[in-house]
Scaffold this motif. Sequence first.
Motif: not given
Length: 189
Positions: A51, A53, A60, A62, A108
Amino acid sequence: MKLALVALVSLTATAAADAPYQPKKDRARVGKSTSHPAPPAPGTKPAKLINLYNLWTHDWLAVDPLNPPSLVEINTFLRDHFTNEATKMEPKLIATVVGAATAFKSDFANVVSGFRHPKYNLMLRKKGHQVARDSQHTHGNAVDFSIPGVTTEKLHEWAIAQKLGGVGIYLSSKFVHMDTGPIRFWEGD
């Protein structure tokens, strides 16, 4: 005139009565795509997503490391936050950020900067910010990012080992710059 209208209504009603009945769900299904891949076999583990950001746009993205996003998605995600304009970005950049997250076993990554419009770049220079006159960001060839839980120094070491292009470390801002230009290294704030 009245007779013609009655004949038209009668003709339409007869045509509708002759047509086979189709439930609403079937009528809706006619316009939908049927070219989807087969579903995974039962018990198959789903792909692990990374993910991303964008700290400025709050978007976002993915990303499946085995199935990268489209160029349109990449360009939109890495757009300039000040002008909201996108440009053609180097696809290796998203792969690089995903590769870093994968290398550090993180789900992330935070993107600080992708594309930077030349006018915004000039404005930052005039305000005394540390931006190059002809920054790789203005050409769609650079990304600044961090991985939560990974020190900037460790991420910097990883970035240098990739030999992709330019690598900058910004210790007080806590991010690493990577681009696809000539190989070079620097430190910023």
